[in-house]
Design a protein around this motif. Structure first.
Motif, PDB file in Angstrom:
ATOM      1  N   ALA A 170      53.019  42.131 -44.135  1.00 59.69           N
ATOM      2  CA  ALA A 170      52.150  42.601 -45.215  1.00 59.69           C
ATOM      3  C   ALA A 170      51.321  43.803 -44.772  1.00 59.69           C
ATOM      4  O   ALA A 170      51.110  44.743 -45.541  1.00 59.69           O
ATOM      5  N   HIS A 171      50.851  43.790 -43.529  1.00 62.08           N
ATOM      6  CA  HIS A 171      50.102  44.917 -42.972  1.00 62.08           C
ATOM      7  C   HIS A 171      50.964  46.179 -42.995  1.00 62.08           C
ATOM      8  O   HIS A 171      50.515  47.256 -43.435  1.00 62.08           O
ATOM      9  N   LEU A 172      52.200  46.050 -42.536  1.00 59.11           N
ATOM     10  CA  LEU A 172      53.118  47.184 -42.528  1.00 59.11           C
ATOM     11  C   LEU A 172      53.395  47.676 -43.943  1.00 59.11           C
ATOM     12  O   LEU A 172      53.410  48.889 -44.209  1.00 59.11           O
ATOM     13  N   ALA A 173      53.598  46.745 -44.879  1.00 53.77           N
ATOM     14  CA  ALA A 173      53.874  47.131 -46.266  1.00 53.77           C
ATOM     15  C   ALA A 173      52.684  47.850 -46.900  1.00 53.77           C
ATOM     16  O   ALA A 173      52.850  48.803 -47.672  1.00 53.77           O
ATOM     17  N   LEU A 174      51.486  47.410 -46.586  1.00 52.56           N
ATOM     18  CA  LEU A 174      50.288  48.069 -47.111  1.00 52.56           C
ATOM     19  C   LEU A 174      50.215  49.517 -46.654  1.00 52.56           C
ATOM     20  O   LEU A 174      49.960  50.433 -47.451  1.00 52.56           O
ATOM     21  N   LEU A 175      50.432  49.745 -45.367  1.00 55.64           N
ATOM     22  CA  LEU A 175      50.356  51.104 -44.842  1.00 55.64           C
ATOM     23  C   LEU A 175      51.455  51.983 -45.419  1.00 55.64           C
ATOM     24  O   LEU A 175      51.220  53.150 -45.764  1.00 55.64           O
ATOM     25  N   ALA A 176      52.664  51.430 -45.519  1.00 55.62           N
ATOM     26  CA  ALA A 176      53.764  52.206 -46.105  1.00 55.62           C
ATOM     27  C   ALA A 176      53.459  52.548 -47.558  1.00 55.62           C
ATOM     28  O   ALA A 176      53.736  53.664 -48.021  1.00 55.62           O
ATOM     29  N   GLY A 177      52.881  51.601 -48.294  1.00 56.09           N
ATOM     30  CA  GLY A 177      52.522  51.862 -49.683  1.00 56.09           C
ATOM     31  C   GLY A 177      51.475  52.952 -49.810  1.00 56.09           C
ATOM     32  O   GLY A 177      51.557  53.816 -50.688  1.00 56.09           O
ATOM     33  N   VAL A 178      50.467  52.906 -48.919  1.00 56.84           N
ATOM     34  CA  VAL A 178      49.430  53.944 -48.942  1.00 56.84           C
ATOM     35  C   VAL A 178      50.049  55.314 -48.690  1.00 56.84           C
ATOM     36  O   VAL A 178      49.762  56.299 -49.391  1.00 56.84           O
ATOM     37  N   PHE A 179      50.906  55.397 -47.691  1.00 62.65           N
ATOM     38  CA  PHE A 179      51.502  56.683 -47.342  1.00 62.65           C
ATOM     39  C   PHE A 179      52.447  57.193 -48.428  1.00 62.65           C
ATOM     40  O   PHE A 179      52.336  58.333 -48.893  1.00 62.65           O
ATOM     41  N   LEU A 180      53.388  56.342 -48.851  1.00 61.20           N
ATOM     42  CA  LEU A 180      54.370  56.787 -49.840  1.00 61.20           C
ATOM     43  C   LEU A 180      53.722  57.091 -51.179  1.00 61.20           C
ATOM     44  O   LEU A 180      54.062  58.079 -51.846  1.00 61.20           O
ATOM     45  N   GLY A 181      52.768  56.258 -51.585  1.00 64.96           N
ATOM     46  CA  GLY A 181      52.087  56.509 -52.850  1.00 64.96           C
ATOM     47  C   GLY A 181      51.300  57.809 -52.809  1.00 64.96           C
ATOM     48  O   GLY A 181      51.338  58.606 -53.759  1.00 64.96           O
ATOM     49  N   GLY A 182      50.582  58.028 -51.709  1.00 62.13           N
ATOM     50  CA  GLY A 182      49.818  59.273 -51.589  1.00 62.13           C
ATOM     51  C   GLY A 182      50.714  60.487 -51.530  1.00 62.13           C
ATOM     52  O   GLY A 182      50.418  61.532 -52.126  1.00 62.13           O
ATOM     53  N   ALA A 183      51.824  60.383 -50.792  1.00 65.36           N
ATOM     54  CA  ALA A 183      52.751  61.514 -50.687  1.00 65.36           C
ATOM     55  C   ALA A 183      53.372  61.837 -52.044  1.00 65.36           C
ATOM     56  O   ALA A 183      53.468  63.011 -52.428  1.00 65.36           O
ATOM     57  N   ALA A 184      53.793  60.812 -52.775  1.00 68.40           N
ATOM     58  CA  ALA A 184      54.392  61.045 -54.093  1.00 68.40           C
ATOM     59  C   ALA A 184      53.389  61.687 -55.048  1.00 68.40           C
ATOM     60  O   ALA A 184      53.714  62.622 -55.783  1.00 68.40           O
ATOM     61  N   LEU A 185      52.159  61.192 -55.029  1.00 69.84           N
ATOM     62  CA  LEU A 185      51.136  61.747 -55.917  1.00 69.84           C
ATOM     63  C   LEU A 185      50.827  63.196 -55.552  1.00 69.84           C
ATOM     64  O   LEU A 185      50.694  64.066 -56.425  1.00 69.84           O
TER      65      LEU A 185
END
Length: 674
Positions: free
Chosen positions: A460-475
């Protein structure tokens, strides 16, 4: 008039020369109107004064950190405040104690001299002062009042303390990771040379105590903690030797035996170092059967409370003794009855008085002591279960939940039951995760993630960080109108691979930059990295030791470490992203690859800042315990603090513990859950 030191004159000369150089080089090239010479001169002088003030503050801080006597005085005041509150909580909000008796139980050899045959709680400080060396082992049955007796000794020593006396500091032995301590500069393990090498033992104990001081008391740096230990100004009060292992019969390979070996070799100079140790009688006897005990100490054992003592305590504590007459008569008439056996320990007796003295808003008593002599309470276990159930219900009713939260008795029992079962499982199985033994008593927020399993929180920790990065990059790419190119995909793949290292980092530790480390080359390098990441905007959060250096020491709130750690990571990440953006814009503004770099900087940097933080691991735990049999409240830290205020838990350093092990065992039993 005192003469100024050469270093002061040198500093003044350097400052004056610097100001003169700047004025001579810069002002002639400016035209009139570009700068006000008077304002410039004032500003430069202000800069000199500010530099001088920073230098003097730094020198004062260094002196204060190494002035062990001054630091010991401040620490003594902080310990006195914290342990006075802990004593009040253990006694159920009342200062009345039971003057329990304890008897000297000599070992076959190597006993401390000066030990009397028996003593009382009221005179424990005098008993201890007569011991040579000052080593006391307090044993007794579960609930007999070992911690309370140790607290009475600790507080009495603080109240009578002279400047040169050591400061007694209570440390939970369950938190001592012997394996980790053995690698802190000793080169040996606890079951080999360190057990018999006084120098190695001193280093192990020193490292553990120093870490506890730094983690627990805001304002103590590692430098100051080391100075206190080296000056012999810390008296370790070691609570809970019996809580280091699973079961009631610790073997020769147990952590308790290893700890005793290290403590037996722990010396100050040529003599054994002073200490106070608590342990249940059964576990200590099992260790003695292995020919292992605390050498050069006086072991005392607390006896059971007699019916006469129970009667006296009830009469002193209650508002209207006539309400308790039926209980008092039973104690007199049947000293071997289930009720008398159940009330033969200070813990249960305190719970009984606390519960049956509760009143509603109109002043009416909520419960009648007559319930204690009902026929269905035919065993001391039945009396215990009855008291603990009422104790939890009344604690929930008396203490309203913080802010908008609402806690029902069933919720409290369920949530505490999950935590109690987790601790008991650790204690019974000696469970380890990623090389670390899990505690059977301590609830440390950033170390609680194995409650949800050894893998789920890390995923879950890894998924949170990946979500933060991918979401920010896409935006960011959408906002800048950037097309997905091969370079962007490669950059994102590399970044995600780096984030994958989070899973392997099993035990993130909350940390903050320590000023004391700036005196070493390693510390200076670490500081340079932090400053490069724009750490300075968060100095108010990351340097609590600086703020408290000249003031009063305070006990660290267990919630603060996670909060500061998470905030620090975000600030550092945002600062790094800002530096990257400014640099990229300065080098090649308007270039498409630079724009992609800017987007990656502002999205990757915050994720990198919180990459391995304990705060993110704590959030991952909360996400993994929302539903199912291991459900916990979303605001877990707030709930634990509420349970502490309600008297169900207590604080031990940066950890929460159950008020008593009997309460933990009762809540861990599935039969006692809603």
């Amino acid at each position: 008039m005192n003469r100024l030191k050469p270093t002061v004159w040198l500093w003044a000369f350097v400052c004056a020369a610097s100001v003169g150089t700047v004025v001579a080089w810069g002002l002639p090239g400016l035209e009139r109107g570009d700068v006000d010479p008077v304002s410039a001169a004032i500003g430069l002088m202000g800069l000199v004064v500010a530099g001088w003030s920073m230098w003097m503050s730094w020198r004062g801080l260094r002196h204060q950190e190494t002035d062990a006597v001054t630091m010991a005085d401040r620490l003594a005041q902080a310990v006195l405040r914290a342990e006075t509150e802990a004593r009040t909580q253990l006694l159920g909000g009342d200062g009345t104690t039971i003057n329990v008796r304890f008897d000297f139980r000599p070992a076959a050899a190597r006993n401390a001299s000066g030990a009397d045959v028996e003593g009382r709680l009221s005179e424990v400080v005098n008993y201890y002062r007569r011991l040579r060396p000052g080593r006391l082992v307090i044993t007794g049955a579960p609930g007999s009042g070992k911690t309370v007796l140790a607290l009475e000794l600790l507080l009495a020593l603080l109240e009578e303390r002279r400047p040169e006396d050591p400061v007694p500091v209570r440390l939970p032995l369950a938190s001592w990771d012997l394996l980790s301590a053995s690698h802190l500069g000793t080169g040996t393990g606890p079951s080999t040379g360190a057990s018999h090498n006084p120098g190695a033992a001193v280093q192990m104990v020193r490292a553990w105590v120093c870490r506890h001081l730094v983690d627990t008391y805001r304002g103590i740096s590692p430098t100051a903690a080391a100075a206190l230990m080296d000056a012999g100004l810390i008296l370790p009060v070691l609570d809970g030797l019996d809580e280091m292992d699973a079961g009631d019969m610790p073997g020769y390979g147990s952590r308790a035996r290893q700890a005793l070996d290290v403590l037996n070799a722990f010396q100050r100079g040529r003599a054994k170092a002073n200490l106070v140790l608590t342990c249940r009688s059964g576990q200590y006897q099992a260790l003695k059967a292995l020919e292992v005990w605390a050498q050069d100490s006086a072991r005392v054992e607390i006896g059971q409370i007699s019916p006469a003592q129970a009667r006296l305590f009830i009469q002193q504590r209650v508002g209207r003794p006539a309400r308790w007459q039926c209980v008092l008569d039973t104690l007199d008439r049947a000293p071997s009855s289930p009720l008398a056996r159940a009330l033969s320990t200070p813990w249960r007796l305190t719970v009984a008085v606390t519960v049956y003295e509760q009143r509603d808003l109109d002043g009416a008593y909520l419960h009648s002591p007559r319930d204690l002599i009902r026929p269905e309470l035919s065993s001391d276990r039945a009396v215990r279960d009855h008291l603990l159930k009422l104790f939890l219900q009344d604690a929930t009713a008396r203490h309203s939940a913080p802010r908008s939260d609402t806690y029902t008795p069933d919720q409290v029992r369920a949530w505490l039951g999950v935590l109690a079962a987790y601790l008991n499982t650790n204690a019974a199985t000696s469970r380890t995760v990623a090389g670390r033994a899990l505690s059977g008593t301590d609830l440390v927020l950033h170390e609680l993630w194995p409650v949800a399993g050894s893998r789920r929180p890390r995923i879950a920790h890894l998924a949170l960080l990946a979500g933060v990065f991918l979401g920010g990059a896409a935006l960011g790419m959408w906002g800048f109108g950037i097309e997905l190119s091969g370079g962007a995909v490669l950059t994102m793949a590399v970044a995600l691979s780096a984030l994958g290292l989070t899973y392997a980092y099993a035990w993130p530790v909350p940390s903050r930059l320590d000023l004391g480390k700036l005196r070493t080359p390693q510390g200076l390098r670490a500081a340079a990295f932090w400053l490069a990441d724009e750490l300075m905007p968060s100095a108010a959060i990351l340097f609590p030791g600086w703020r408290a250096a000249a003031g009063t020491l305070t006990v660290v709130d267990p919630r603060v470490l996670v909060r500061v750690n998470l905030t620090s990571g975000l600030v550092v990440g945002l600062g790094a992203g800002l530096v990257f953006v400014l640099g990229a814009t300065e080098v090649a503004a308007g270039n498409a690859p630079t724009t992609v770099g800017i987007v990656m900087g502002i999205t990757l940097a915050p994720a990198a800042g919180i990459l391995g933080t304990a705060g993110m691991r704590y959030i991952a735990l909360l996400l993994c315990t929302r539903l199912g049999p291991r459900a916990l409240p979303w605001r877990l830290a707030r709930f634990l603090q509420w349970a502490t205020n309600a008297g169900l838990l207590r604080v031990a350093g940066i950890a929460h513990q159950f008020r008593h092990r009997e309460l933990q065992d009762w809540l861990a039993d599935p039969a006692n859950r809603p």
